[in-house]
Design an enzyme around this catalytic site. Structure first.
Site, PDB file in Angstrom:
ATOM      1  N   ARG A 175      58.548  64.459  57.163  1.00 55.53           N
ATOM      2  CA  ARG A 175      57.638  63.389  58.269  1.00 55.53           C
ATOM      3  C   ARG A 175      57.607  63.928  59.590  1.00 55.53           C
ATOM      4  O   ARG A 175      58.927  63.437  59.926  1.00 55.53           O
ATOM      5  CB  ARG A 175      57.992  61.768  57.658  1.00 55.53           C
ATOM      6  CG  ARG A 175      56.947  61.299  58.444  1.00 55.53           C
ATOM      7  CD  ARG A 175      56.619  59.753  58.433  1.00 55.53           C
ATOM      8  NE  ARG A 175      57.484  58.973  58.289  1.00 55.53           N
ATOM      9  CZ  ARG A 175      57.344  57.888  58.709  1.00 55.53           C
ATOM     10  NH1 ARG A 175      57.014  57.053  58.882  1.00 55.53           N
ATOM     11  NH2 ARG A 175      58.915  56.998  58.917  1.00 55.53           N
ATOM     12  N   HIS A 181      60.438  57.577  62.152  1.00 48.52           N
ATOM     13  CA  HIS A 181      61.384  56.875  62.575  1.00 48.52           C
ATOM     14  C   HIS A 181      63.185  56.995  62.179  1.00 48.52           C
ATOM     15  O   HIS A 181      63.950  56.184  62.776  1.00 48.52           O
ATOM     16  CB  HIS A 181      60.860  55.099  61.759  1.00 48.52           C
ATOM     17  CG  HIS A 181      59.855  55.044  62.456  1.00 48.52           C
ATOM     18  ND1 HIS A 181      60.100  54.594  64.067  1.00 48.52           N
ATOM     19  CD2 HIS A 181      58.653  54.797  61.607  1.00 48.52           C
ATOM     20  CE1 HIS A 181      58.228  54.433  64.172  1.00 48.52           C
ATOM     21  NE2 HIS A 181      57.476  54.235  62.901  1.00 48.52           N
TER      22      HIS A 181
HETATM   23  C1  3PY Z   1      55.840  52.618  57.112  1.00 54.21           C
HETATM   24  O1  3PY Z   1      56.169  51.445  56.566  1.00 54.21           O
HETATM   25  O2  3PY Z   1      55.492  51.391  58.095  1.00 54.21           O
HETATM   26  C2  3PY Z   1      56.582  53.855  57.222  1.00 54.21           C
HETATM   27  O3  3PY Z   1      56.009  54.167  57.692  1.00 54.21           O
HETATM   28  C3  3PY Z   1      57.358  53.714  56.499  1.00 54.21           C
HETATM   29  O4  3PY Z   1      58.473  54.841  56.251  1.00 54.21           O
HETATM   30 MG    MG Z   2      54.586  53.798  59.462  1.00 55.82          MG
END
Ligand code: 3PY
Ligand code: MG
Length: 263
Positions: A71, A46
């Site tokens: 990530r 994200h």
């Molecule tokens: C979530 O809260 O789903 C996440 O992936 C955090 O980054």
């Molecule tokens: Mg997530």
């Protein structure tokens, strides 16, 4: 080779506070790495970060005391191998719901015979030392994100996958799946039960339990609950909050909890 300080902290029973970068900037990565975090994660899911930026951010982080992690956007072996070659000391993989997915994830992070990581450690040698290939299988951290009902149902079997170091709750996705509403600090009974289930399963198996949080205070509470690895918000959340508070202080007003944009 340079050992993984995060794994050592876990073995020593020390909490791990992890920074989280969504802004594609080696400069903000470098600043974050100097703020006292044990680890800092470059978020390619994200966060608005492509591989070229991730590389410069990992380089910046390697000039700081923080352990660099990434990530990935999905369970993509090629990307994971490239990030490890670029000097990430561990991978957080989103949306792990089955044992097969967990096995695919771990295999990408382990050289044969434990996995199928292809050989070519590139920058990892510069950061880690020339004996990196011999020790990388023990030192690279692997955390599978639990973000679905299926992941929760398969939690015990996922935790039993050899080479997996632990799990990391994505509370927004998990609460969306369990309650219909994405909320990182959800107090819905289904979320509270899910969190308790992850804490007890990781305690039983002596694996690492991590979670994303919205603030330092929320992260402190998660550590008290039994998590080992906490992320007290990301760079965007911290930047927007600091900006709101500075503007409000200058105007002599109380800062709003969020801006009109939600950040
Ligand atoms: C979530 O809260 O789903 C996440 O992936 C955090 O980054
Ligand atoms: Mg997530």
């Amino acid at each position: 080779m340079r050992s993984n300080a995060i794994k050592q902290r876990f073995r020593d029973g020390q909490p791990i506070v992890n920074g989280w970068l969504a802004i594609p900037s080696s400069y903000s990565a470098e600043i974050t790495g100097h703020q006292g975090y044990d680890a800092v994660t470059v978020d390619m899911q994200h966060g608005l970060i492509d591989f070229a930026s991730a590389l410069t951010m990992l380089q910046a982080l390697s000039s700081t005391p923080a352990t660099p992690l990434a990530r990935v956007s999905d369970n993509n072996p090629a990307l994971m191998m490239q990030l490890l070659d670029a000097g990430a000391w561990g991978i957080i993989c989103p949306m792990i719901s089955t044992v097969a997915q967990a096995q695919q994830f771990v295999a990408a992070c382990r050289y044969p015979p434990l996995g199928n990581r292809s050989f070519g450690p590139a920058r990892a040698l510069l950061y880690g030392g020339k004996d990196y290939p011999r020790h990388a299988n023990e030192e690279m951290l692997t955390l599978a994100m639990i973000e679905t009902q299926q992941g929760l149902d398969n939690l015990d079997d996922i935790l039993a996958v050899p080479g997996l170091d632990g799990v990391f709750i994505g509370p927004n996705d998990l609460s969306l799946a369990l309650t219909g509403e994405a909320s990182a600090e959800s107090t819905h009974p289904a979320m509270l039960a899910a969190v308790e289930r992850v804490i007890s399963a990781t305690r039983r198996t002596q694996k690492m339990a991590g979670i994303f949080c919205t603030s330092g205070e929320a992260a402190a509470e998660r550590l008290r609950q039994g998590f080992h690895f906490v992320t007290p918000a990301n760079d965007v959340m911290q930047l927007s909050k600091a900006g709101r508070h500075a503007v409000a202080a200058a105007r002599g007003e109380a800062a709003p909890a969020t801006s009109a944009s939600g950040y």
